[in-house]
Write a protein that holds these residues in place. Structure first.
Motif, PDB file in Angstrom:
ATOM      1  N   VAL A  76      80.173 -55.851   2.032  1.00  9.61           N
ATOM      2  CA  VAL A  76      79.428 -56.554   3.069  1.00  9.61           C
ATOM      3  C   VAL A  76      78.094 -57.001   2.497  1.00  9.61           C
ATOM      4  O   VAL A  76      77.327 -56.191   1.982  1.00  9.61           O
ATOM      5  CB  VAL A  76      79.196 -55.665   4.307  1.00  9.61           C
ATOM      6  CG1 VAL A  76      78.398 -56.434   5.369  1.00  9.61           C
ATOM      7  CG2 VAL A  76      80.515 -55.197   4.887  1.00  9.61           C
ATOM      8  N   ALA A  77      77.845 -58.317   2.553  1.00 13.50           N
ATOM      9  CA  ALA A  77      76.561 -58.865   2.114  1.00 13.50           C
ATOM     10  C   ALA A  77      75.529 -58.551   3.186  1.00 13.50           C
ATOM     11  O   ALA A  77      75.580 -59.100   4.281  1.00 13.50           O
ATOM     12  CB  ALA A  77      76.680 -60.370   1.903  1.00 13.50           C
ATOM     13  N   MET A  78      74.589 -57.663   2.880  1.00  6.99           N
ATOM     14  CA  MET A  78      73.635 -57.170   3.870  1.00  6.99           C
ATOM     15  C   MET A  78      72.235 -57.710   3.580  1.00  6.99           C
ATOM     16  O   MET A  78      71.651 -57.418   2.541  1.00  6.99           O
ATOM     17  CB  MET A  78      73.626 -55.636   3.872  1.00  6.99           C
ATOM     18  CG  MET A  78      74.967 -55.006   4.221  1.00  6.99           C
ATOM     19  SD  MET A  78      74.880 -53.198   4.276  1.00  6.99           S
ATOM     20  CE  MET A  78      73.848 -52.958   5.733  1.00  6.99           C
ATOM     21  N   SER A  79      71.719 -58.491   4.525  1.00  8.20           N
ATOM     22  CA  SER A  79      70.374 -59.056   4.375  1.00  8.20           C
ATOM     23  C   SER A  79      69.302 -58.122   4.923  1.00  8.20           C
ATOM     24  O   SER A  79      68.116 -58.356   4.708  1.00  8.20           O
ATOM     25  CB  SER A  79      70.287 -60.394   5.106  1.00  8.20           C
ATOM     26  OG  SER A  79      70.375 -60.187   6.504  1.00  8.20           O
ATOM     27  N   GLY A  80      69.716 -57.105   5.663  1.00  9.61           N
ATOM     28  CA  GLY A  80      68.757 -56.240   6.335  1.00  9.61           C
ATOM     29  C   GLY A  80      68.527 -56.614   7.783  1.00  9.61           C
ATOM     30  O   GLY A  80      67.821 -55.924   8.516  1.00  9.61           O
ATOM     31  N   GLY A  81      69.136 -57.721   8.221  1.00 12.55           N
ATOM     32  CA  GLY A  81      69.013 -58.138   9.610  1.00 12.55           C
ATOM     33  C   GLY A  81      70.091 -57.531  10.478  1.00 12.55           C
ATOM     34  O   GLY A  81      71.000 -56.846  10.000  1.00 12.55           O
ATOM     35  N   VAL A  82      70.026 -57.821  11.773  1.00 10.68           N
ATOM     36  CA  VAL A  82      70.954 -57.198  12.717  1.00 10.68           C
ATOM     37  C   VAL A  82      72.383 -57.701  12.533  1.00 10.68           C
ATOM     38  O   VAL A  82      73.345 -56.942  12.700  1.00 10.68           O
ATOM     39  CB  VAL A  82      70.462 -57.406  14.171  1.00 10.68           C
ATOM     40  CG1 VAL A  82      70.467 -58.873  14.549  1.00 10.68           C
ATOM     41  CG2 VAL A  82      71.286 -56.585  15.152  1.00 10.68           C
ATOM     42  N   ASP A  83      72.574 -58.968  12.167  1.00 17.30           N
ATOM     43  CA  ASP A  83      73.915 -59.541  12.093  1.00 17.30           C
ATOM     44  C   ASP A  83      74.770 -58.878  11.014  1.00 17.30           C
ATOM     45  O   ASP A  83      75.852 -58.358  11.287  1.00 17.30           O
ATOM     46  CB  ASP A  83      73.843 -61.048  11.852  1.00 17.30           C
ATOM     47  CG  ASP A  83      73.139 -61.785  12.973  1.00 17.30           C
ATOM     48  OD1 ASP A  83      73.295 -61.360  14.137  1.00 17.30           O
ATOM     49  OD2 ASP A  83      72.436 -62.770  12.694  1.00 17.30           O
TER      50      ASP A  83
END
Length: 381
Positions: free
Chosen positions: A25-32
């Motif tokens: 999972v590419a995680m940006s640190g945002g909620v989505d």
């Protein structure tokens, strides 16, 4: 609330149990993206979270509303700890600068209006990170984008999100068929962002109430010119503001401070007619202004086309489609005329204002939600 899924043995479309299905999972640190990771982990998938460090932490830590900044990396790590799956941070600063930031600066210097978020998806997340996911033996890679991947008679298709307000298809038109085969977009079927936040709260995620990211991640406070001046010293050389009829109306402080269609902030008040930027003459450092009707464009030249429709791009000849020439505008009726496998002419049935080189022209089916690809607008009127 169930996430949008493909119809197969497991929710990601693989004929094996979730526990035997690895998903990066590419995680940006945002909620989505956090919700995507948490939901898949809760469903029993072998989740691996990956966050890309894309630019300098020192500047990023002080900037709210950016993705892939220092605090966002910390938030992604906290989500992984909450849901008990591994999380890795990869240093992509050099790749991001070479693939995205440098082109952004050069495009502005050439008088274009670039969209770096598309290039980031195309050249970093869906190319380099996707290859990293394969190196980690993942069956697929999932992201928090609001768009749908649906099974079609000729393979996976790209479709707009259910929520038109959150739809991100404009920024993902360059996703190739091969990438689409490997990618998953679990949030595309949700009706509202409120549902995403409710899922985050249900999982007890620390980012449940985190504000959405704003602006381009490496452009503090939306000040494009300041970033370009830092990257390309001397870029803001002054010049003249010139009416299309040849009259010199004043001076400007650098072409990079202006965009096609701009009206406010021209510094040429006191005239009888409202004037807009209609063209940027970069070579002569001139900002060309004129009446609004000169912004109207019907024929849009497009290149670097990525085709996601059925068959070869040039097979069917001219066809009716819908297009977007800006991310914030609704899709409009148009005629698509292929000129080669990678170039086309788009005729807008109703002319659009402010069509600018450097923007994307995204193709949609005339009916329904399917995304047919798109390309880059490469010259003005």
């Amino acid at each position: 609330m169930a996430l949008d899924t493909t119809d197969a043995l497991n929710s990601l479309g693989f004929a094996k149990p979730p526990c035997q299905t690895r998903v990066v999972v590419a995680m940006s640190g945002g909620v989505d993206s956090s919700v995507v990771a948490a939901e898949l982990a809760a469903q029993g998938y072998d989740v691996v979270g990956v966050t890309l460090q894309l630019y300098d932490h020192g500047a990023a830590l002080a900037k709210k509303g950016a993705c892939c900044a220092g605090r966002d990396i910390h938030d992604a790590r906290r989500v992984a700890e909450t849901m008990n799956f591994p999380h890795y941070v990869l240093d992509y600063e050099n790749t991001f600068r070479a693939s995205v930031i440098d082109e952004f600066a050069d495009a502005y210097l050439a008088g274009a209006t670039p969209v770096p978020c598309i290039r980031c998806n195309e050249r970093v997340k869906f190319r380099d990170l996707l290859e990293t996911a394969k190196d980690l033996d993942a069956d697929c890679m999932a992201t928090g984008h609001y768009i749908r991947r649906m099974a079609g008679p000729n393979g996976p298709e790209l479709h707009r999100a259910v929520d038109p307000v959150r739809d991100q298809s404009y920024f993902l038109f360059s996703t190739t068929p091969e990438q689409l085969d490997y990618l998953r977009f679990p949030l595309g079927g949700l009706a509202t962002k409120a549902e995403t936040r409710a899922l985050a709260a249900r999982h007890g995620l620390p980012v449940a109430d985190k504000p959405d990211s704003q602006d381009i991640c490496f452009v503090p406070d939306g000040n494009y010119a300041a970033v370009i001046e830092k990257l390309r010293p001397g870029a803001a050389d002054p010049g003249q503001i010139v009416h299309v009829d040849g009259r010199i109306l004043g001076d400007h402080r650098g072409v990079i401070h202006y965009t096609v269609g701009q009206r406010r902030g021209l510094g040429i008040g006191g005239l009888d007619e409202p004037l807009y930027v209609v063209r940027l003459d970069v070579e002569n450092r001139r900002v060309i202004v004129g009446p609004k009707e000169l912004l109207s464009t019907r024929i849009v030249p497009v290149r670097e086309i990525n085709w996601l429709g059925d068959g070869a791009f040039t097979d069917a000849g001219a066809r009716e489609i819908a297009v977007k020439v800006r991310s914030t505008r609704p899709a409009r009726e148009a005629i698509l005329r292929p000129l080669s496998p990678t170039e086309a002419e788009v005729e807008l049935i109703v002319p659009e204002d402010g069509v600018s080189p450097g923007q994307a022209c995204v193709f949609y089916a005339p009916e329904g939600s399917r995304v047919l690809g798109g390309g880059w607008i490469w010259r003005g009127r």
